[in-house]
Design a protein around this motif. Structure first.
Motif, PDB file in Angstrom:
ATOM      1  N   GLY A  20      17.130   0.364  -4.208  1.00 58.06           N
ATOM      2  CA  GLY A  20      18.309  -0.045  -3.590  1.00 58.06           C
ATOM      3  C   GLY A  20      18.352  -0.817  -2.288  1.00 58.06           C
ATOM      4  O   GLY A  20      19.038  -0.867  -1.361  1.00 58.06           O
ATOM      5  N   TYR A  21      16.846  -1.238  -2.274  1.00 59.82           N
ATOM      6  CA  TYR A  21      16.597  -1.957  -0.915  1.00 59.82           C
ATOM      7  C   TYR A  21      17.386  -3.254  -0.588  1.00 59.82           C
ATOM      8  O   TYR A  21      17.697  -3.593   0.567  1.00 59.82           O
ATOM      9  N   ALA A  22      17.743  -3.769  -1.710  1.00 57.69           N
ATOM     10  CA  ALA A  22      18.590  -4.899  -1.714  1.00 57.69           C
ATOM     11  C   ALA A  22      20.029  -4.861  -0.538  1.00 57.69           C
ATOM     12  O   ALA A  22      20.479  -5.631  -0.221  1.00 57.69           O
ATOM     13  N   SER A  23      20.423  -3.634  -0.882  1.00 56.72           N
ATOM     14  CA  SER A  23      21.837  -3.338  -0.514  1.00 56.72           C
ATOM     15  C   SER A  23      21.734  -2.659   0.884  1.00 56.72           C
ATOM     16  O   SER A  23      22.905  -2.133   1.559  1.00 56.72           O
ATOM     17  N   LEU A  24      20.557  -2.585   1.448  1.00 55.08           N
ATOM     18  CA  LEU A  24      20.346  -1.737   2.683  1.00 55.08           C
ATOM     19  C   LEU A  24      21.093  -2.703   4.014  1.00 55.08           C
ATOM     20  O   LEU A  24      21.135  -3.756   3.958  1.00 55.08           O
ATOM     21  N   THR A  25      21.699  -1.889   4.800  1.00 57.40           N
ATOM     22  CA  THR A  25      22.137  -2.482   6.156  1.00 57.40           C
ATOM     23  C   THR A  25      20.976  -2.065   7.257  1.00 57.40           C
ATOM     24  O   THR A  25      20.557  -1.083   7.094  1.00 57.40           O
ATOM     25  N   PRO A  26      21.056  -2.654   8.541  1.00 53.54           N
ATOM     26  CA  PRO A  26      20.345  -2.354   9.347  1.00 53.54           C
ATOM     27  C   PRO A  26      20.474  -0.825   9.833  1.00 53.54           C
ATOM     28  O   PRO A  26      19.655  -0.375  10.187  1.00 53.54           O
ATOM     29  N   ALA A  27      21.850  -0.379   9.746  1.00 54.20           N
ATOM     30  CA  ALA A  27      22.160   1.109  10.200  1.00 54.20           C
ATOM     31  C   ALA A  27      21.451   2.006   9.128  1.00 54.20           C
ATOM     32  O   ALA A  27      20.946   3.188   9.559  1.00 54.20           O
ATOM     33  N   ASP A  28      20.998   1.506   8.076  1.00 56.63           N
ATOM     34  CA  ASP A  28      20.465   2.492   7.245  1.00 56.63           C
ATOM     35  C   ASP A  28      19.026   2.447   7.457  1.00 56.63           C
ATOM     36  O   ASP A  28      18.385   3.625   6.896  1.00 56.63           O
ATOM     37  N   ILE A  29      18.453   1.830   8.119  1.00 59.94           N
ATOM     38  CA  ILE A  29      17.086   1.882   8.304  1.00 59.94           C
ATOM     39  C   ILE A  29      16.917   3.146   9.458  1.00 59.94           C
ATOM     40  O   ILE A  29      15.831   3.883   9.289  1.00 59.94           O
ATOM     41  N   VAL A  53       9.445  -4.673   6.731  1.00 57.03           N
ATOM     42  CA  VAL A  53       8.743  -4.769   5.291  1.00 57.03           C
ATOM     43  C   VAL A  53       9.059  -3.267   4.609  1.00 57.03           C
ATOM     44  O   VAL A  53       8.876  -2.190   5.349  1.00 57.03           O
ATOM     45  N   ALA A  54       9.092  -3.214   3.159  1.00 49.73           N
ATOM     46  CA  ALA A  54       8.871  -1.846   2.728  1.00 49.73           C
ATOM     47  C   ALA A  54       8.401  -2.090   1.268  1.00 49.73           C
ATOM     48  O   ALA A  54       8.552  -3.190   0.747  1.00 49.73           O
ATOM     49  N   SER A  55       8.005  -0.851   0.829  1.00 50.81           N
ATOM     50  CA  SER A  55       7.655  -1.051  -0.578  1.00 50.81           C
ATOM     51  C   SER A  55       8.640  -0.940  -1.655  1.00 50.81           C
ATOM     52  O   SER A  55       9.605   0.033  -1.350  1.00 50.81           O
ATOM     53  N   PRO A  56       8.899  -1.862  -2.436  1.00 54.47           N
ATOM     54  CA  PRO A  56      10.147  -1.942  -3.386  1.00 54.47           C
ATOM     55  C   PRO A  56      10.247  -0.657  -4.103  1.00 54.47           C
ATOM     56  O   PRO A  56      11.141  -0.128  -4.521  1.00 54.47           O
ATOM     57  N   ALA A  93      10.756  -7.993   2.132  1.00 51.49           N
ATOM     58  CA  ALA A  93      11.093  -8.359   3.383  1.00 51.49           C
ATOM     59  C   ALA A  93      12.999  -7.914   3.402  1.00 51.49           C
ATOM     60  O   ALA A  93      13.557  -8.203   2.725  1.00 51.49           O
ATOM     61  N   LEU A  94      12.926  -6.963   4.580  1.00 54.26           N
ATOM     62  CA  LEU A  94      14.392  -6.717   4.737  1.00 54.26           C
ATOM     63  C   LEU A  94      14.880  -7.330   5.843  1.00 54.26           C
ATOM     64  O   LEU A  94      14.627  -7.269   7.070  1.00 54.26           O
ATOM     65  N   PRO A 109       4.428  -8.974  12.351  1.00 56.86           N
ATOM     66  CA  PRO A 109       4.466 -10.214  12.223  1.00 56.86           C
ATOM     67  C   PRO A 109       4.432 -10.835  10.979  1.00 56.86           C
ATOM     68  O   PRO A 109       3.664 -10.427   9.857  1.00 56.86           O
ATOM     69  N   ARG A 110       5.597 -11.810  10.705  1.00 53.17           N
ATOM     70  CA  ARG A 110       5.316 -12.126   9.318  1.00 53.17           C
ATOM     71  C   ARG A 110       4.162 -12.945   8.676  1.00 53.17           C
ATOM     72  O   ARG A 110       4.034 -12.798   7.399  1.00 53.17           O
ATOM     73  N   ILE A 111       3.572 -13.509   9.563  1.00 54.95           N
ATOM     74  CA  ILE A 111       2.432 -14.196   8.988  1.00 54.95           C
ATOM     75  C   ILE A 111       1.442 -13.334   8.320  1.00 54.95           C
ATOM     76  O   ILE A 111       0.572 -13.722   7.686  1.00 54.95           O
ATOM     77  N   LEU A 112       1.342 -12.005   8.982  1.00 54.33           N
ATOM     78  CA  LEU A 112       0.356 -11.093   8.446  1.00 54.33           C
ATOM     79  C   LEU A 112       0.837 -10.573   6.920  1.00 54.33           C
ATOM     80  O   LEU A 112      -0.006  -9.768   6.562  1.00 54.33           O
ATOM     81  N   VAL A 113       1.967 -10.604   6.481  1.00 51.93           N
ATOM     82  CA  VAL A 113       2.349 -10.063   5.361  1.00 51.93           C
ATOM     83  C   VAL A 113       2.915 -11.053   4.297  1.00 51.93           C
ATOM     84  O   VAL A 113       3.521 -10.769   3.251  1.00 51.93           O
ATOM     85  N   GLN A 114       2.544 -12.163   4.643  1.00 50.44           N
ATOM     86  CA  GLN A 114       3.073 -13.172   3.444  1.00 50.44           C
ATOM     87  C   GLN A 114       2.277 -13.053   2.176  1.00 50.44           C
ATOM     88  O   GLN A 114       3.068 -13.115   1.034  1.00 50.44           O
ATOM     89  N   ASP A 115       0.976 -12.636   2.105  1.00 54.90           N
ATOM     90  CA  ASP A 115       0.469 -12.350   0.708  1.00 54.90           C
ATOM     91  C   ASP A 115       1.076 -11.249   0.055  1.00 54.90           C
ATOM     92  O   ASP A 115       1.510 -11.165  -1.214  1.00 54.90           O
ATOM     93  N   GLU A 116       1.467 -10.065   0.803  1.00 57.43           N
ATOM     94  CA  GLU A 116       1.948  -8.962   0.374  1.00 57.43           C
ATOM     95  C   GLU A 116       3.345  -9.321  -0.136  1.00 57.43           C
ATOM     96  O   GLU A 116       3.862  -8.596  -1.350  1.00 57.43           O
ATOM     97  N   ILE A 117       4.292 -10.036   0.383  1.00 52.38           N
ATOM     98  CA  ILE A 117       5.715 -10.279  -0.060  1.00 52.38           C
ATOM     99  C   ILE A 117       5.390 -11.217  -1.371  1.00 52.38           C
ATOM    100  O   ILE A 117       6.286 -11.132  -1.948  1.00 52.38           O
TER     101      ILE A 117
END
Length: 298
Positions: free
Chosen positions: A179-188, A171-174, A258-259, A243-251
């Motif tokens: 350009g988060y939508a075009s990121l690849t795992p290598a960009d992390i 997860v990241a702050s948009p 979510a990336l 854990p995804r269950i802990l950030v569902q509200d923020e998403i």
């Protein structure tokens, strides 16, 4: 050594503990509804049995010796456990004893507490005392009735109810990651990676699953609590693997995005308790309620 010497009578132990706590035979006597001389004699009997001086006496004033201070420290905790066990037994007989639940801090605050009103509505006579624990401590074995933990489900001597599988999401702050939508795992690897101390290998495992080199990781700040990591991610300090269950509200609110697809951690959230507690009415009520809750897609 004679076992009797190692197990003094409860009356002399209580007299000693009260005297040590008050620093006075007189005040201990008032608490115990005894005479001052009776308390003094019981302490002397304990010292004779142990063959150790527990108090130094100067006139009417008493002070713990080094041995006495150590003995009092250990004894006070033991007596507290005995009293707590007695209260629990009495409450269990009455059927209205509280449940002491150890729960992961962020799971407790973000998921469980918002739903506890439903539990109390269904079970108005049951109290649940929640204690935050990242990992159960040794003393928790005697003080906690149940735990909500993350693991593989293998806790010898315990009943374990699986609540849901754990999936992790990046997860990241948009606003902080254009350009988060075009990121690849290598960009992390170009980003500061936030972590929690209880999951030291989480990012390394994620990099391995995505065919990336560990040396490419750029580790950012670490946190004790997942809640603090989430706040740091919202503030744009870095990106988190949580854990995804802990950030569902923020998403859902757009504070975080979510990336990539979530990954299965191989672990799950469990309600666990020692078999000796399984007949506690409060625990039975809480277990029945928790297992009836519909968990979201984790």
């Amino acid at each position: 050594m004679n076992p009797r010497r190692l197990t003094p009578s409860m009356s002399v132990l209580i007299a000693f503990e009260a005297s040590a706590r008050h620093g006075s035979f007189t005040k201990a006597a008032e608490e115990l509804a005894l005479t001052q001389s009776a308390v003094s004699r019981q302490v002397q009997a304990l010292e004779a049995q142990l063959e150790v001086a527990l108090f130094s006496r100067v006139g009417r004033h008493i002070e713990l010796t080094a041995a006495g201070a150590l003995y009092h420290h250990e004894l006070a905790a033991a007596l507290a456990r005995i009293r707590n066990a007695t209260l629990q037994t009495i409450a269990h007989k009455a059927g209205d004893g509280p449940l002491h639940l150890a729960v992961l801090p962020t799971f407790g605050s973000k998921w469980l507490l918002p739903r506890m009103n439903d539990f109390y509505r269904r079970h108005p006579g049951v109290l649940v005392h929640m204690h935050s624990r990242i990992a159960p401590a040794e003393q928790d074995k005697d003080q906690m009735h149940a735990f909500i933990s993350v693991g593989t489900g293998h806790w010898p001597g315990h009943v374990a109810h699986r609540l849901l599988s754990e999936t992790l999401v990046v997860v990241a702050s948009p606003g902080a990651l254009p350009g988060y939508a075009s990121l690849t795992p290598a960009d992390i690897s170009q980003q500061a990676l936030l972590s929690v101390v209880s999951r030291p290998h989480a990012w390394a495992d994620w990099f391995e699953q995505n065919g990336l080199q560990h040396r490419a990781m750029r580790m950012g700040p670490g946190f004790e609590l997942t809640a603090h990591l989430i706040q740091a991610a919202v503030a744009g300090i870095g990106i988190g693997l949580v854990p995804r269950i802990l950030v569902q509200d923020e998403i859902a609110s757009g504070e975080l995005v979510a990336l990539f697809e979530p990954v299965d951690s191989g672990r799950g959230y469990y309600l666990t308790y020692a078999t000796r507690y399984q007949q506690l009415p409060a625990l039975q009520a809480f277990t029945q309620w928790l297992l009836s809750v519909e968990f979201p897609d984790s």
